[in-house]
Motif scaffolding. Structure first.
Motif, short mmCIF file in Angstrom:
data_model
loop_
_atom_site.label_atom_id
_atom_site.label_comp_id
_atom_site.label_asym_id
_atom_site.label_seq_id
_atom_site.Cartn_x
_atom_site.Cartn_y
_atom_site.Cartn_z
N ILE A 191 41.03 30.90 63.73
CA ILE A 191 42.30 30.79 64.44
C ILE A 191 42.31 29.50 65.25
O ILE A 191 41.36 29.19 65.95
CB ILE A 191 42.50 32.01 65.35
N GLY A 192 43.39 28.79 65.15
CA GLY A 192 43.47 27.49 65.81
C GLY A 192 43.46 27.60 67.32
O GLY A 192 43.92 28.59 67.89
N GLY A 193 42.93 26.56 67.95
CA GLY A 193 42.85 26.55 69.41
C GLY A 193 44.22 26.58 70.06
O GLY A 193 44.39 27.15 71.13
N SER A 194 45.22 25.97 69.38
CA SER A 194 46.53 25.90 70.00
C SER A 194 47.13 27.30 70.12
O SER A 194 47.82 27.61 71.09
CB SER A 194 47.45 24.99 69.20
N ILE A 195 46.85 28.17 69.16
CA ILE A 195 47.38 29.53 69.23
C ILE A 195 46.73 30.28 70.39
O ILE A 195 47.38 31.01 71.14
CB ILE A 195 47.16 30.27 67.90
N ILE A 196 45.41 30.06 70.54
CA ILE A 196 44.69 30.70 71.63
C ILE A 196 45.35 30.32 72.96
O ILE A 196 45.57 31.18 73.83
CB ILE A 196 43.21 30.25 71.63
N ILE A 197 45.70 29.03 73.10
CA ILE A 197 46.31 28.60 74.35
C ILE A 197 47.72 29.14 74.48
O ILE A 197 48.17 29.52 75.56
CB ILE A 197 46.26 27.05 74.46
N GLN A 198 48.43 29.22 73.34
CA GLN A 198 49.78 29.80 73.37
C GLN A 198 49.73 31.24 73.89
O GLN A 198 50.55 31.64 74.72
CB GLN A 198 50.35 29.76 71.95
N VAL A 199 48.74 32.00 73.40
CA VAL A 199 48.61 33.38 73.85
C VAL A 199 48.28 33.42 75.34
O VAL A 199 48.78 34.26 76.09
CB VAL A 199 47.54 34.14 73.03
N LEU A 200 47.46 32.46 75.78
CA LEU A 200 47.12 32.37 77.20
C LEU A 200 48.39 32.17 78.04
O LEU A 200 48.58 32.83 79.06
CB LEU A 200 46.14 31.22 77.42
N VAL A 201 49.25 31.27 77.56
CA VAL A 201 50.51 31.03 78.29
C VAL A 201 51.32 32.32 78.36
O VAL A 201 51.84 32.70 79.42
CB VAL A 201 51.31 29.90 77.62
N TRP A 202 51.41 33.04 77.25
CA TRP A 202 52.13 34.31 77.25
C TRP A 202 51.51 35.29 78.24
O TRP A 202 52.22 36.03 78.92
CB TRP A 202 52.15 34.92 75.84
N GLY A 203 50.19 35.25 78.31
CA GLY A 203 49.52 36.13 79.26
C GLY A 203 49.88 35.80 80.69
O GLY A 203 50.12 36.68 81.50
N ILE A 204 49.96 34.49 80.98
CA ILE A 204 50.30 34.09 82.34
C ILE A 204 51.74 34.51 82.67
O ILE A 204 52.03 35.00 83.76
CB ILE A 204 50.11 32.57 82.52
N ILE A 205 52.64 34.35 81.68
CA ILE A 205 54.03 34.75 81.89
C ILE A 205 54.12 36.23 82.20
O ILE A 205 54.76 36.67 83.17
CB ILE A 205 54.87 34.45 80.62
N THR A 257 60.42 31.05 84.65
CA THR A 257 59.76 32.28 85.09
C THR A 257 58.59 31.97 86.01
O THR A 257 58.45 32.57 87.09
CB THR A 257 59.26 33.08 83.87
N ILE A 258 57.76 31.01 85.59
CA ILE A 258 56.58 30.70 86.41
C ILE A 258 57.02 30.14 87.77
O ILE A 258 56.56 30.59 88.83
CB ILE A 258 55.67 29.69 85.68
N GLY A 309 51.76 38.01 83.30
CA GLY A 309 51.11 38.17 84.59
C GLY A 309 52.07 37.90 85.74
O GLY A 309 51.99 38.55 86.78
N CYS A 310 52.98 36.93 85.58
CA CYS A 310 53.96 36.63 86.62
C CYS A 310 54.84 37.85 86.90
O CYS A 310 55.07 38.24 88.06
CB CYS A 310 54.86 35.47 86.20
N ILE A 311 55.35 38.47 85.83
CA ILE A 311 56.19 39.65 86.00
C ILE A 311 55.38 40.76 86.69
O ILE A 311 55.84 41.42 87.62
CB ILE A 311 56.70 40.16 84.63
N TYR A 312 54.15 40.93 86.21
CA TYR A 312 53.28 41.94 86.81
C TYR A 312 53.03 41.64 88.29
O TYR A 312 52.96 42.56 89.11
CB TYR A 312 51.94 41.99 86.08
N ALA A 313 52.89 40.35 88.61
CA ALA A 313 52.62 40.00 90.01
C ALA A 313 53.79 40.41 90.89
O ALA A 313 53.60 40.94 91.99
CB ALA A 313 52.34 38.51 90.13
N LEU A 314 55.01 40.17 90.40
CA LEU A 314 56.19 40.57 91.18
C LEU A 314 56.23 42.09 91.35
O LEU A 314 56.54 42.61 92.42
CB LEU A 314 57.47 40.09 90.50
N ALA A 315 55.92 42.80 90.27
CA ALA A 315 55.93 44.26 90.33
C ALA A 315 54.83 44.76 91.27
O ALA A 315 55.07 45.60 92.14
CB ALA A 315 55.74 44.84 88.93
#
Lengths: 317, 290
Positions: free
Chosen positions: B2-16, B147-148, B18-24
């Motif tokens: 799996i390409g590194g760029s996808i790994i980072i894309q998933v990381l970004v999704w995780g942070i996003i 969002t961030i 995480g932002c919603i979760y942080a507000l909750a």
């Protein structure tokens, strides 16, 4: 419990048991008998939950033990064990899971414990949902006790579950009266003082967890038998909330609570199905939600104490 | 491979996520800290906030970010109703009753949302849907950046409110010692109500953002509540910083779990981390004391 109250309780149970035992002779409608079977089953399940609550431990993941009981029977049969053994496995595996969870959670209280138990049951859902041998999400069929294709009549199920409930209640009383029961309520009322007066709180809390899980597993084995097919949905939040809901409607720490609660909840759920409302299940859930809110605010201790209050007055407890 | 760029894309999704979760989670944590109530209906406020902005954006055809103030208003009013008609009446009662009061609210709100907006999954229409900004070789959606940034602004405002304002000070006093706060003349009931309003407002923002970057569904509330609760325990009860860090960690963990194992594992992974932390460090990541 003093002797007079005990006698009143025993007499009450005997009368109720007699009425219920002869009910299938009068009521032939399989749908109504099915509701009774569900009432009995959920009462046993809630009783096992209540047993854990006796020692002050709050579980929101009892579906884990119920589901493990269900799956253990079905899987053991699939592996070729005879049925009697398969059913015996169910409470053992559930009890082991109870021991495991109890060891993890032994330092946790109240909400932390509730959340950890909830987490445990929710983790099990995808595990069984992706297990090839357990049929993945489609679930696994549970073969009948009496050989392939031979199923019990609903009347027989009715009597079986009624007997199961009656023996569970008797066992509950017996256990509650022993040193165990006394230790549990001491821990519930004040864990620190219980520790000071020489009760090994950790050990007793673990014992309580194991017994409770054991009975939930046994109830699961019979439930699997009744419904005939088990899917990973058995680990969902709905099944975990049910015994707590029953306990809060019926009343905690009293053996009558789960029975009254289970009867009320089942009749309410089934009864509201018949009310012709727009958007059926949606309107039903709104009504149940409102009832729950009113109930929590205005009947804080459940219905069992309200129903049995006159007897308490006479009995000089 | 799996390409590194996808790994980072998933990381970004995780942070996003995480932002919603942080507000909750920070709203959930605030209510627990001040009133000691575990508000299991908290996720419903997020769901309602999301639907309010969805509804208005679709009806008027305007930019959905304009309706965040309205989503905030509706969510915090409902939160105050939760308090004054519900939790206020059973303050200090058994925890189980609190839980079922909240579940009663959940059933009512959830099913009313189904009546109003149907069971379908909805996405709030955003004018920036197809717009990306390239950062270090990666495509970042404009909505994701909003969002961030929005989460960061709301959380900073929240910190300022708690730490610097007079109301925040009173809320902290109540959370430290209720009786003592009452004795020195703090109107505890009003502070409780304010607490519920503030946490409802944060949930409203969370919902409005969530509707744009993910999707809305009437039944999403309870799952969000359970995640908020998990995060608060994970990060340490009463620690707002713990809630924010925990939210990002669990958000990332969940997105990786979904990517590598499949959607059904998302909660299981979060809960496995929770059990791990409860065993290793029962007070949570940032929790003080035992």
């Amino acid at each position: 419990m003093n002797s007079r109250l005990l006698k009143a309780n025993v007499a009450g149970v005997l009368i109720l048991a007699l009425i219920l035992a002869f009910l299938p002779l009068v009521v032939k409608d399989p749908y109504i008998l099915h509701i009774f079977v569900m009432i009995f089953f959920y009462a046993v399940y809630a009783l096992s939950w209540n047993f854990l609550a006796l020692s002050g431990q709050l579980s929101l993941g009892h579906a884990a033990f119920l589901g493990l009981g269900c799956y253990t029977t079905a899987l053991a049969v699939k592996m070729g064990f005879p049925l009697g053994v398969a059913v015996a496995f169910a409470p053992l595996i559930a009890g082991l899971a109870g021991l495991f969870l109890g060891v993890i959670c032994v330092r946790l209280r109240e909400w932390f414990l509730a959340l950890a138990t909830l987490a445990f049951s929710i983790i099990l859902e995808p595990i069984f949902g992706s297990w090839e041998f357990a049929g993945r999400r489609g679930g696994i069929p549970v073969p009948s006790f009496f050989g392939p294709g031979k199923y019990l009549f609903i009347q027989e199920y009715y009597l079986f579950f009624a007997f199961f409930l009656a023996s569970s209640i008797v066992l509950y009383w017996l256990l509650k009266g022993t040193r165990l029961g006394v230790a549990f309520s001491a821990i519930r009322q004040n864990e620190f003082e219980a520790e000071l007066s020489g009760i090994n709180t950790v050990r007793y809390k673990l014992i309580c967890f194991i017994i409770s899980a054991f009975f939930a597993g046994l109830a699961g084995a019979f439930y699997a038998q009744y419904v005939g097919r088990i899917t990973p949905k058995i680990f969902s939040l709905d099944y975990s909330l049910m015994p707590a809901l029953i306990a809060i409607v019926g009343g905690c720490y009293v053996s009558w609570g789960p029975i009254i609660g289970s009867a009320i909840i089942m009749v309410l759920f089934e009864g509201l199905k018949m009310v012709p409302l727009y958007g059926m299940s949606v309107a039903r859930m709104i009504i149940i939600g409102f009832l729950l809110i009113l109930f929590v605010i205005f009947a804080p201790r459940g219905l069992a104490p309200i129903i049995s209050r006159p007897r308490f007055r006479r009995g000089k407890t | 491979m799996i390409g590194g760029s996808i790994i980072i894309q998933v990381l970004v999704w995780g942070i996003i996520l995480g932002c919603i979760y942080a507000l909750a989670a920070s709203g959930f944590s605030l209510i627990f800290g001040v009133t000691k109530v575990i508000n299991l209906a908290h996720g419903e406020l997020i769901m309602i906030g999301g639907y309010v902005s969805f509804w208005l954006a679709v009806l008027t055809g305007l930019n959905p970010y304009l309706f965040i103030p309205l989503a905030v208003a509706v969510s915090s009013v409902i939160s105050i109703v939760f308090y004054s008609l519900g939790f206020h009446k059973i303050m200090g009662a058994e925890k189980l009753r609190e839980a079922f009061l909240a579940i009663g609210f959940t059933y009512v709100i959830e099913n009313m949302a189904v009546l109003m907006w149907k069971e379908d999954t909805r996405v709030v229409p955003s004018p920036y849907r197809q717009q990306f900004i390239v950062v270090g070789g990666f495509n970042l959606g404009v909505d994701q950046l909003i969002t961030i940034a929005g989460t960061a602004i709301v959380l900073l405002a929240f910190f300022f409110f708690i730490m610097k304002t007079k109301w925040g000070k009173m809320a902290r006093a109540v959370s430290q010692n209720r009786e003592a706060a009452m004795m020195i003349g703090v109107n505890v009931v009003r502070i409780d109500m304010l607490t519920f309003a503030v946490s409802g407002a944060m949930a409203g923002v969370g919902g409005a953002l969530l509707g744009v970057i993910l999707y809305l569904n009437p039944y999403m509330g309870l799952g969000l509540t359970i995640m908020a609760f998990t995060i608060v325990v994970f990060g340490g009860m009463g620690s707002i910083l713990g809630a924010v860090v925990g939210a990002i960690i669990l958000g990332i963990a969940q997105q990786y779990a979904v990517f590598f194992l499949g959607g059904e594992w998302s909660y299981a992974v979060a809960f496995a981390l929770l059990i791990l932390i409860l065993v290793l460090r029962p007070q949570g990541l940032f929790g003080g004391g035992g």
